[in-house]
Design a protein around this motif. Structure first.
Motif, PDB file in Angstrom:
ATOM      1  N   LYS A 117       0.836  -1.196   0.000  1.00 27.49           N
ATOM      2  CA  LYS A 117       0.000   0.000   0.000  1.00 27.49           C
ATOM      3  C   LYS A 117       0.874   1.251   0.000  1.00 27.49           C
ATOM      4  N   ILE A 119       1.733   5.110   1.015  1.00 31.73           N
ATOM      5  CA  ILE A 119       1.484   6.045   2.114  1.00 31.73           C
ATOM      6  C   ILE A 119       1.188   7.401   1.487  1.00 31.73           C
ATOM      7  N   ASN A 121      -0.651   9.939   3.271  1.00 30.51           N
ATOM      8  CA  ASN A 121      -0.636  10.942   4.331  1.00 30.51           C
ATOM      9  C   ASN A 121       0.278  10.433   5.438  1.00 30.51           C
ATOM     10  N   PRO A 122       1.562  10.828   5.430  1.00 28.68           N
ATOM     11  CA  PRO A 122       2.515  10.261   6.390  1.00 28.68           C
ATOM     12  C   PRO A 122       2.162  10.538   7.844  1.00 28.68           C
ATOM     13  N   TYR A 125      -0.615   8.161   8.837  1.00 26.11           N
ATOM     14  CA  TYR A 125      -0.030   6.821   8.919  1.00 26.11           C
ATOM     15  C   TYR A 125       0.672   6.619  10.256  1.00 26.11           C
ATOM     16  N   ASP A 128      -1.845   6.599  13.145  1.00 22.68           N
ATOM     17  CA  ASP A 128      -2.694   5.405  13.140  1.00 22.68           C
ATOM     18  C   ASP A 128      -2.012   4.218  13.801  1.00 22.68           C
ATOM     19  N   VAL A 143       2.953  -2.013   9.639  1.00 25.77           N
ATOM     20  CA  VAL A 143       3.886  -1.324   8.735  1.00 25.77           C
ATOM     21  C   VAL A 143       4.235  -2.180   7.522  1.00 25.77           C
ATOM     22  N   TYR A 146       2.546  -1.585   4.215  1.00 25.09           N
ATOM     23  CA  TYR A 146       2.802  -0.340   3.499  1.00 25.09           C
ATOM     24  C   TYR A 146       4.220  -0.277   2.939  1.00 25.09           C
ATOM     25  N   HIS A 148       7.038   1.383   3.362  1.00 24.76           N
ATOM     26  CA  HIS A 148       7.644   2.318   4.314  1.00 24.76           C
ATOM     27  C   HIS A 148       8.991   2.861   3.836  1.00 24.76           C
TER      28      HIS A 148
END
Length: 440
Positions: A117, A119, A121-122, A125, A128, A143, A146, A148
């Motif tokens: 996925k 990211i 909106n860091p 993220y 959350d 994590v 995503y 990262h």
């Protein structure tokens, strides 16, 4: 007259040589940030030193909801527009904390994360994770969904109430359960011990923990003090030190490396009040070093300065374009054409630097010459003021000579003179901002 022409030619050759060679004088450094965790029996304390030049550090509290069950507290100082303040560290109500540190991206062991996925909106993220996770296994599962590697210059560490921790690098994760752990600006999976110990703040923390380990406020305050940074320029360094008690939920803050004054919060009591935030500056008595930091005028903090530098960029573009066209038209018919080229070339370099100033406020607070985490355009830009310093006198001398030349059109003389005046103004601005203060 012939002698004067030879002097001008000599100055021109010197200028051309410096423009061609100045990027050879480059270096590398890593800026500062640090953290530690100490676990004794059933209590874990996490300490963070947020080393930055931001003027608006905040701590804020966000309640949980059905989709994000855990309330959390966050601290930070960088405002990301509509996304709000970027969390630098934090803790949720069940005792999971995190710290974020700047670190260069490892150039080896890169992992393809293109199927994960994205990211978008860091800040959301990062928040959350604390709102939805209780253990480091849950964090790792979160994590790993995503990409990262979105954070190429950051390393994160998540610590749960038991003291176990998870390190999240751009391309790797690593678990640990040491009773004491220190981290600074490096990725532990790829950075050797020799390099780590070159980082003074990291070395100081490791050495401090060799003699004793404790989870009292006094001990952790002393450890944070040992690892803090205070640079000579503007007193810049550790903006915020925070202590996070993962057992009790107590948060203790120290502002701008002053360890005589502290402010404490209980996360459970604050979350009961609903979502709210505090401007950390207003929680503490006036700090002389911080006031000095705030006194400097930059384009980011004073719109009038930003407008002035925008005008300078426009002048550099328009006059540089004129000089370059004049060079193309005169290069075969006039021995003075090289002066047009010198002016156009220097305009390009200065325009590049002014753009970097607009994009990176760190230039105004870091020691001279500015160094990025690794070799980048920002590193190159740090040496532009010195290039201008070396070329300013030869250019002014050339300008004085060409004003007496009858072969130069009055428009060309005017443009060249305008450039010289602009260089002089920029020189004084660079001096005001400390870009030449290599001794600091």
């Amino acid at each position: 007259m012939a002698l004067n022409q030879k002097l001008v030619d000599m100055h021109s050759r010197i200028i051309c040589c410096w423009i061609a060679l100045f990027i050879g004088f480059l270096a590398f450094d890593v800026s500062a940030c640090s953290m530690y965790k100490v676990t004794v029996h059933d209590k874990t304390m996490v300490g963070t030193n947020f080393d930055a030049y931001y003027r608006t550090p905040r701590i804020w509290f966000e309640r949980g909801d059905s989709a994000r069950p855990y309330g959390a507290a966050f601290s930070g100082g960088r405002l990301d527009g509509k996304m709000g303040y970027a969390p630098q560290s934090g803790m949720n109500e069940v005792g999971l904390s995190f710290s974020r540190l700047a670190a260069p991206t490892p150039e080896t062991n890169l992992v393809d994360m293109s199927q994960r996925k994205a990211i978008t909106n860091p800040n959301a993220y990062l928040k959350d994770i604390l709102h939805q996770c209780k253990t480091i296994e849950e964090v790792e599962q979160f994590v790993n969904q995503y990409d990262h590697s979105y954070f190429p210059q950051d390393v994160f560490i998540y610590i749960e109430k038991s003291g176990r921790y998870l390190i999240v690098e751009p391309y790797a994760t690593m678990k640990g359960d040491d009773s004491a752990y220190v981290l600074s600006n490096f990725c532990p999976t790829v950075t050797n011990a020799a390099y780590r110990h070159k980082l003074v703040r990291y070395h100081n923390g490791v050495e401090f923990l060799k003699s004793k380990r404790d989870t009292t406020i006094d001990f952790c305050t002393a450890l944070s003090d040992t690892m803090h940074v205070c640079r000579k320029k503007l007193g810049d360094g550790t903006l915020l030190s925070s202590l996070w008690d993962l057992k009790s939920g107590m948060i203790t803050l120290y502002f701008y490396h002053d360890y005589q004054h502290k402010v404490s919060f209980n996360i459970h009591e604050e979350l009961a009040k609903g979502d709210h935030s505090f401007d950390i500056v207003n929680l503490f008595p006036p700090n002389a070093e911080f006031q000095k930091l705030c006194s400097i005028v930059t384009p980011q903090t004073h719109p009038s300065m930003g407008l002035f530098l925008s005008i300078c960029r426009i002048l550099l573009i328009t006059s540089g374009l004129y000089l370059f066209i004049a060079f193309l038209c005169k290069r075969k018919t006039s021995i003075n054409a090289k002066y047009f080229f010198v002016g156009a070339a220097l305009n390009v370099v200065l325009l590049f630097f002014l753009v970097m100033l607009a994009l990176n406020i760190a230039f105004f607070y870091a020691s001279a010459p500015y160094q990025d985490y690794k070799f980048t355009l920002l590193t190159v830009a740090g040496y532009v003021p010195f290039l201008l310093l070396l070329l300013l006198f030869p250019i002014l001398r050339i300008n004085w000579k060409v004003m007496k030349e009858t072969s130069w059109h009055f428009i060309s003389k005017g443009v060249f003179t305008l450039n010289s005046l602009l260089y002089l103004v920029l020189f004084f601005l660079f001096a005001y901002w400390g870009f030449y203060s290599v001794w600091i």
